[in-house]
Motif scaffolding. Structure first.
Motif, PDB file in Angstrom:
ATOM      1  N   ALA A  81       0.827  -1.208   0.000  1.00 22.53           N
ATOM      2  CA  ALA A  81       0.000   0.000   0.000  1.00 22.53           C
ATOM      3  C   ALA A  81       0.860   1.256   0.000  1.00 22.53           C
ATOM      4  O   ALA A  81       1.947   1.288   0.578  1.00 22.53           O
ATOM      5  CB  ALA A  81      -0.916  -0.010   1.220  1.00 22.53           C
ATOM      6  N   ALA A 101      -7.844  -0.439  10.555  1.00 26.79           N
ATOM      7  CA  ALA A 101      -8.096  -1.646   9.764  1.00 26.79           C
ATOM      8  C   ALA A 101      -6.858  -2.512   9.570  1.00 26.79           C
ATOM      9  O   ALA A 101      -6.962  -3.680   9.196  1.00 26.79           O
ATOM     10  CB  ALA A 101      -8.646  -1.248   8.397  1.00 26.79           C
ATOM     11  N   CYS A 102      -5.700  -1.947   9.818  1.00 23.67           N
ATOM     12  CA  CYS A 102      -4.450  -2.638   9.483  1.00 23.67           C
ATOM     13  C   CYS A 102      -4.018  -3.594  10.600  1.00 23.67           C
ATOM     14  O   CYS A 102      -3.510  -3.160  11.635  1.00 23.67           O
ATOM     15  CB  CYS A 102      -3.362  -1.605   9.215  1.00 23.67           C
ATOM     16  SG  CYS A 102      -1.783  -2.362   8.785  1.00 23.67           S
ATOM     17  N   PRO A 104      -1.444  -5.764  10.835  1.00 25.19           N
ATOM     18  CA  PRO A 104      -0.028  -5.770  11.234  1.00 25.19           C
ATOM     19  C   PRO A 104       0.491  -4.417  11.726  1.00 25.19           C
ATOM     20  O   PRO A 104       1.689  -4.283  11.985  1.00 25.19           O
ATOM     21  CB  PRO A 104       0.689  -6.199   9.953  1.00 25.19           C
ATOM     22  CG  PRO A 104      -0.201  -5.816   8.846  1.00 25.19           C
ATOM     23  CD  PRO A 104      -1.607  -5.902   9.377  1.00 25.19           C
ATOM     24  N   ILE A 107       0.546   1.130   9.633  1.00 20.33           N
ATOM     25  CA  ILE A 107       0.278   2.552   9.416  1.00 20.33           C
ATOM     26  C   ILE A 107       0.325   3.299  10.742  1.00 20.33           C
ATOM     27  O   ILE A 107      -0.324   2.914  11.716  1.00 20.33           O
ATOM     28  CB  ILE A 107      -1.100   2.759   8.756  1.00 20.33           C
ATOM     29  CG1 ILE A 107      -1.168   2.006   7.420  1.00 20.33           C
ATOM     30  CG2 ILE A 107      -1.369   4.251   8.541  1.00 20.33           C
ATOM     31  CD1 ILE A 107      -2.546   2.020   6.775  1.00 20.33           C
ATOM     32  N   CYS A 126       3.729  -4.045   5.930  1.00 20.61           N
ATOM     33  CA  CYS A 126       2.541  -4.162   5.064  1.00 20.61           C
ATOM     34  C   CYS A 126       2.551  -5.499   4.329  1.00 20.61           C
ATOM     35  O   CYS A 126       3.557  -5.887   3.741  1.00 20.61           O
ATOM     36  CB  CYS A 126       2.537  -3.011   4.064  1.00 20.61           C
ATOM     37  SG  CYS A 126       1.214  -3.091   2.838  1.00 20.61           S
ATOM     38  N   GLY A 128       0.094  -5.989   2.018  1.00 20.23           N
ATOM     39  CA  GLY A 128      -0.621  -5.726   0.769  1.00 20.23           C
ATOM     40  C   GLY A 128      -2.022  -6.297   0.755  1.00 20.23           C
ATOM     41  O   GLY A 128      -2.597  -6.507  -0.313  1.00 20.23           O
ATOM     42  N   CYS A 129      -2.607  -6.474   1.932  1.00 18.58           N
ATOM     43  CA  CYS A 129      -3.910  -7.144   2.034  1.00 18.58           C
ATOM     44  C   CYS A 129      -5.063  -6.309   1.505  1.00 18.58           C
ATOM     45  O   CYS A 129      -6.108  -6.842   1.134  1.00 18.58           O
ATOM     46  CB  CYS A 129      -4.190  -7.534   3.476  1.00 18.58           C
ATOM     47  SG  CYS A 129      -4.502  -6.116   4.580  1.00 18.58           S
ATOM     48  N   ALA A 131      -6.861  -4.071   3.288  1.00 16.88           N
ATOM     49  CA  ALA A 131      -7.858  -3.688   4.290  1.00 16.88           C
ATOM     50  C   ALA A 131      -7.944  -2.176   4.446  1.00 16.88           C
ATOM     51  O   ALA A 131      -9.017  -1.620   4.660  1.00 16.88           O
ATOM     52  CB  ALA A 131      -7.527  -4.338   5.628  1.00 16.88           C
TER      53      ALA A 131
HETATM   54  S1  SF4 Z   1      -2.424  -3.247   2.766  1.00 16.92           S
HETATM   55 FE1  SF4 Z   1      -3.016  -4.327   4.670  1.00 16.92          FE
HETATM   56  S2  SF4 Z   1      -1.095  -4.561   5.805  1.00 16.92           S
HETATM   57 FE2  SF4 Z   1      -0.723  -2.996   4.217  1.00 16.92          FE
HETATM   58  S3  SF4 Z   1      -1.114  -1.020   5.227  1.00 16.92           S
HETATM   59 FE3  SF4 Z   1      -3.031  -1.664   4.246  1.00 16.92          FE
HETATM   60  S4  SF4 Z   1      -4.164  -2.779   5.853  1.00 16.92           S
HETATM   61 FE4  SF4 Z   1      -2.021  -2.636   6.510  1.00 16.92          FE
END
Ligand code: SF4
Ligand code: SF4
Ligand code: SF4
Length: 154
Positions: A81, A101-102, A104, A107, A126, A128-129, A131
């Motif tokens: 992201a 929402a993250c 891990p 952010i 990140c 890359g989910c 969310a």
């Molecule tokens: S893509 Fe997923 S892991 Fe990466 S910043 Fe967004 S919510 Fe967090």
């Protein structure tokens, strides 16, 4: 962005059958119309993080019978992201939806002048989910590949 597990030469391998999209429990794989691409010459699948995040469950790759998606490559998802200038918080409007929402905790926010807070994204954390993108009210989250990868993953 192609679904997780996409192989090099994806455009040639995918026949546009839609099995991956039907298998996704999050319903985040959509058809992308590309004329003259792929054996079917019609639509091919891409992921859409506007409403849901990927759990990397692998159901899409498991459903693919052509080898365009492979289960063993699902964990090689190359996208990460990035937060763009349209972020509300960056422009002085209170929002921390992506941080919440993250899972891990990739952010964080850095306080700025004028009531603004700049989101800072730790690419190493990140996954890359998506969310963050799914929850962002401003459509401010984009995705990029930090390191070069083989053609066909996006
Ligand atoms: S893509 Fe997923 S892991 Fe990466 S910043 Fe967004 S919510 Fe967090
Ligand atoms: S890995 Fe699972 S959640 Fe992610 S796109 Fe594939 S089927 Fe959907
Ligand atoms: S959810 Fe979107 S608008 Fe809100 S702080 Fe995150 S990137 Fe900015």
């Amino acid at each position: 962005m192609r679904p997780p597990g996409a192989q090099s030469g994806f455009s040639q391998l995918c026949n546009g059958c839609g099995a991956c999209a039907r298998a996704c429990p999050e319903a985040l794989i959509i058809r992308h119309e590309i004329r003259q691409e792929g054996p079917a010459g019609g639509s091919t699948p891409v992921v859409d993080f506007s409403k849901a995040a990927c759990t990397f469950c692998g159901a899409c790759a498991a459903a693919c019978e052509t080898g365009a998606l492979r289960s063993e490559a699902v964990s090689d998802w190359p996208w990460r992201a990035v937060i763009t200038d349209s972020c509300l918080s960056l422009n002085g409007i209170s929002c921390r939806s992506c941080e919440d929402a993250c899972a891990p905790r990739a952010i964080r926010f850095r306080l700025m002048t004028g009531g603004r807070a700049a989101p800072e994204l730790d690419t190493a954390q990140c996954t890359g989910c998506g969310a963050c993108a799914a929850t962002c009210p401003a459509g401010a989250v984009a995705f990029e590949r930090p390191a070069p990868v083989a053609e066909g993953s996006g």
